[in-house]
Design a protein around this motif. Sequence first.
Motif, PDB file in Angstrom:
ATOM      1  N   MET A 150     -63.431  -7.684   2.551  1.00 54.35           N
ATOM      2  CA  MET A 150     -62.094  -8.209   2.629  1.00 54.35           C
ATOM      3  C   MET A 150     -62.087  -9.369   3.623  1.00 54.35           C
ATOM      4  O   MET A 150     -62.620  -9.253   4.717  1.00 54.35           O
ATOM      5  CB  MET A 150     -61.165  -7.101   3.121  1.00 54.35           C
ATOM      6  N   SER A 151     -61.489 -10.458   3.258  1.00 59.27           N
ATOM      7  CA  SER A 151     -61.484 -11.602   4.158  1.00 59.27           C
ATOM      8  C   SER A 151     -60.094 -11.808   4.754  1.00 59.27           C
ATOM      9  O   SER A 151     -59.076 -11.471   4.146  1.00 59.27           O
ATOM     10  CB  SER A 151     -61.946 -12.862   3.427  1.00 59.27           C
ATOM     11  N   LYS A 152     -60.106 -12.366   5.943  1.00 57.75           N
ATOM     12  CA  LYS A 152     -58.867 -12.629   6.657  1.00 57.75           C
ATOM     13  C   LYS A 152     -58.012 -13.614   5.869  1.00 57.75           C
ATOM     14  O   LYS A 152     -58.515 -14.612   5.360  1.00 57.75           O
ATOM     15  CB  LYS A 152     -59.199 -13.195   8.043  1.00 57.75           C
ATOM     16  N   ARG A 153     -56.724 -13.322   5.793  1.00 63.66           N
ATOM     17  CA  ARG A 153     -55.811 -14.167   5.027  1.00 63.66           C
ATOM     18  C   ARG A 153     -55.354 -15.375   5.831  1.00 63.66           C
ATOM     19  O   ARG A 153     -55.294 -16.484   5.318  1.00 63.66           O
ATOM     20  CB  ARG A 153     -54.609 -13.357   4.579  1.00 63.66           C
ATOM     21  N   LEU A 154     -54.980 -15.146   7.069  1.00 67.66           N
ATOM     22  CA  LEU A 154     -54.571 -16.232   7.954  1.00 67.66           C
ATOM     23  C   LEU A 154     -54.634 -15.761   9.393  1.00 67.66           C
ATOM     24  O   LEU A 154     -54.696 -14.570   9.670  1.00 67.66           O
ATOM     25  CB  LEU A 154     -53.175 -16.773   7.604  1.00 67.66           C
ATOM     26  N   ASP A 155     -54.634 -16.711  10.307  1.00 66.04           N
ATOM     27  CA  ASP A 155     -54.674 -16.403  11.739  1.00 66.04           C
ATOM     28  C   ASP A 155     -53.272 -16.596  12.312  1.00 66.04           C
ATOM     29  O   ASP A 155     -52.884 -17.693  12.693  1.00 66.04           O
ATOM     30  CB  ASP A 155     -55.677 -17.320  12.449  1.00 66.04           C
ATOM     31  N   TYR A 156     -52.517 -15.509  12.344  1.00 66.86           N
ATOM     32  CA  TYR A 156     -51.125 -15.584  12.799  1.00 66.86           C
ATOM     33  C   TYR A 156     -51.008 -15.997  14.260  1.00 66.86           C
ATOM     34  O   TYR A 156     -50.000 -16.563  14.660  1.00 66.86           O
ATOM     35  CB  TYR A 156     -50.367 -14.285  12.523  1.00 66.86           C
ATOM     36  N   ASN A 157     -52.044 -15.754  15.048  1.00 67.10           N
ATOM     37  CA  ASN A 157     -52.001 -16.190  16.450  1.00 67.10           C
ATOM     38  C   ASN A 157     -51.974 -17.716  16.553  1.00 67.10           C
ATOM     39  O   ASN A 157     -51.340 -18.266  17.453  1.00 67.10           O
ATOM     40  CB  ASN A 157     -53.196 -15.631  17.224  1.00 67.10           C
ATOM     41  N   GLN A 158     -52.665 -18.380  15.645  1.00 67.29           N
ATOM     42  CA  GLN A 158     -52.685 -19.844  15.623  1.00 67.29           C
ATOM     43  C   GLN A 158     -51.444 -20.418  14.944  1.00 67.29           C
ATOM     44  O   GLN A 158     -50.937 -21.458  15.347  1.00 67.29           O
ATOM     45  CB  GLN A 158     -53.943 -20.341  14.899  1.00 67.29           C
ATOM     46  N   ILE A 159     -50.984 -19.759  13.909  1.00 72.92           N
ATOM     47  CA  ILE A 159     -49.857 -20.269  13.128  1.00 72.92           C
ATOM     48  C   ILE A 159     -48.530 -20.079  13.853  1.00 72.92           C
ATOM     49  O   ILE A 159     -47.653 -20.944  13.795  1.00 72.92           O
ATOM     50  CB  ILE A 159     -49.837 -19.595  11.742  1.00 72.92           C
ATOM     51  N   ALA A 160     -48.376 -18.952  14.528  1.00 76.22           N
ATOM     52  CA  ALA A 160     -47.118 -18.650  15.228  1.00 76.22           C
ATOM     53  C   ALA A 160     -47.422 -18.214  16.662  1.00 76.22           C
ATOM     54  O   ALA A 160     -47.191 -17.061  17.034  1.00 76.22           O
ATOM     55  CB  ALA A 160     -46.340 -17.582  14.487  1.00 76.22           C
ATOM     56  N   PRO A 161     -47.944 -19.121  17.489  1.00 72.33           N
ATOM     57  CA  PRO A 161     -48.340 -18.733  18.843  1.00 72.33           C
ATOM     58  C   PRO A 161     -47.182 -18.197  19.682  1.00 72.33           C
ATOM     59  O   PRO A 161     -47.386 -17.308  20.500  1.00 72.33           O
ATOM     60  CB  PRO A 161     -48.934 -20.012  19.434  1.00 72.33           C
ATOM     61  N   ALA A 162     -45.975 -18.695  19.475  1.00 71.10           N
ATOM     62  CA  ALA A 162     -44.833 -18.193  20.251  1.00 71.10           C
ATOM     63  C   ALA A 162     -44.533 -16.740  19.876  1.00 71.10           C
ATOM     64  O   ALA A 162     -44.201 -15.914  20.738  1.00 71.10           O
ATOM     65  CB  ALA A 162     -43.607 -19.077  20.037  1.00 71.10           C
ATOM     66  N   GLY A 163     -44.646 -16.424  18.594  1.00 72.04           N
ATOM     67  CA  GLY A 163     -44.447 -15.044  18.157  1.00 72.04           C
ATOM     68  C   GLY A 163     -45.520 -14.120  18.703  1.00 72.04           C
ATOM     69  O   GLY A 163     -45.231 -13.015  19.171  1.00 72.04           O
ATOM     70  N   ALA A 164     -46.771 -14.580  18.643  1.00 65.96           N
ATOM     71  CA  ALA A 164     -47.879 -13.796  19.188  1.00 65.96           C
ATOM     72  C   ALA A 164     -47.701 -13.589  20.693  1.00 65.96           C
ATOM     73  O   ALA A 164     -47.957 -12.503  21.214  1.00 65.96           O
ATOM     74  CB  ALA A 164     -49.214 -14.469  18.885  1.00 65.96           C
ATOM     75  N   LYS A 165     -47.228 -14.637  21.369  1.00 70.06           N
ATOM     76  CA  LYS A 165     -46.997 -14.538  22.817  1.00 70.06           C
ATOM     77  C   LYS A 165     -45.869 -13.548  23.118  1.00 70.06           C
ATOM     78  O   LYS A 165     -45.938 -12.797  24.089  1.00 70.06           O
ATOM     79  CB  LYS A 165     -46.661 -15.922  23.384  1.00 70.06           C
ATOM     80  N   ALA A 166     -44.838 -13.537  22.276  1.00 68.25           N
ATOM     81  CA  ALA A 166     -43.737 -12.589  22.463  1.00 68.25           C
ATOM     82  C   ALA A 166     -44.231 -11.152  22.333  1.00 68.25           C
ATOM     83  O   ALA A 166     -43.877 -10.287  23.151  1.00 68.25           O
ATOM     84  CB  ALA A 166     -42.616 -12.875  21.468  1.00 68.25           C
ATOM     85  N   LEU A 167     -45.058 -10.887  21.312  1.00 61.79           N
ATOM     86  CA  LEU A 167     -45.645  -9.552  21.178  1.00 61.79           C
ATOM     87  C   LEU A 167     -46.517  -9.231  22.385  1.00 61.79           C
ATOM     88  O   LEU A 167     -46.501  -8.103  22.894  1.00 61.79           O
ATOM     89  CB  LEU A 167     -46.467  -9.453  19.890  1.00 61.79           C
ATOM     90  N   GLY A 168     -47.262 -10.223  22.841  1.00 66.77           N
ATOM     91  CA  GLY A 168     -48.094 -10.040  24.030  1.00 66.77           C
ATOM     92  C   GLY A 168     -47.265  -9.718  25.270  1.00 66.77           C
ATOM     93  O   GLY A 168     -47.701  -8.958  26.126  1.00 66.77           O
ATOM     94  N   GLY A 169     -46.072 -10.292  25.346  1.00 68.38           N
ATOM     95  CA  GLY A 169     -45.174  -9.984  26.460  1.00 68.38           C
ATOM     96  C   GLY A 169     -44.748  -8.522  26.447  1.00 68.38           C
ATOM     97  O   GLY A 169     -44.672  -7.869  27.497  1.00 68.38           O
TER      98      GLY A 169
END
Length: 151
Positions: free
Chosen positions: A1-20
């Motif tokens: 199975m291959s990765k579909r997309l890198d959401y950390n790169q596409i939506a860094p603010a969203g990823a940062k919010a989850l990280g918060g």
Amino acid sequence: MSKRLDYNQIAPAGAKALGGVYGYVLQSGLPPVLVELVYLRISQINNCAYCLDMHTRDLLKKGQQIEKIALVQAWREAGNLFDARERAALAWAETVTRVAETGVPDEAYEAAYAEFNERELTDLTIAIGLMNAYNRMAISFRNTPQAALEK
């Protein structure tokens, strides 16, 4: 199975919010091993290979024995391997994760509240919600478990 997309790169603010939120849980005062056990159980329920791999590795790094990690999915049958707070947290994680099926009944709340104060139970529920969100991101976009990358 291959990765579909890198959401950390596409939506860094969203990823940062989850990280918060993740950072909040880390500083909440809940025992780190208890939180990792809960994260592992949620990831088992959701069948998130990426998160299963990560939380198993994290529990091993925290000094947890493989026997305990292996029995997380059958914690009810594991005797005294899990203490009362761990059992309460795992039960709460299961019912909250399966909210559409369980409706989180009063008995489940009362059992969790018997082991955790209001703040702890709130923080635990935040952690449960966070891991469910992370599982959904990892599964939806096909994050590859580290173990698969090492082969």
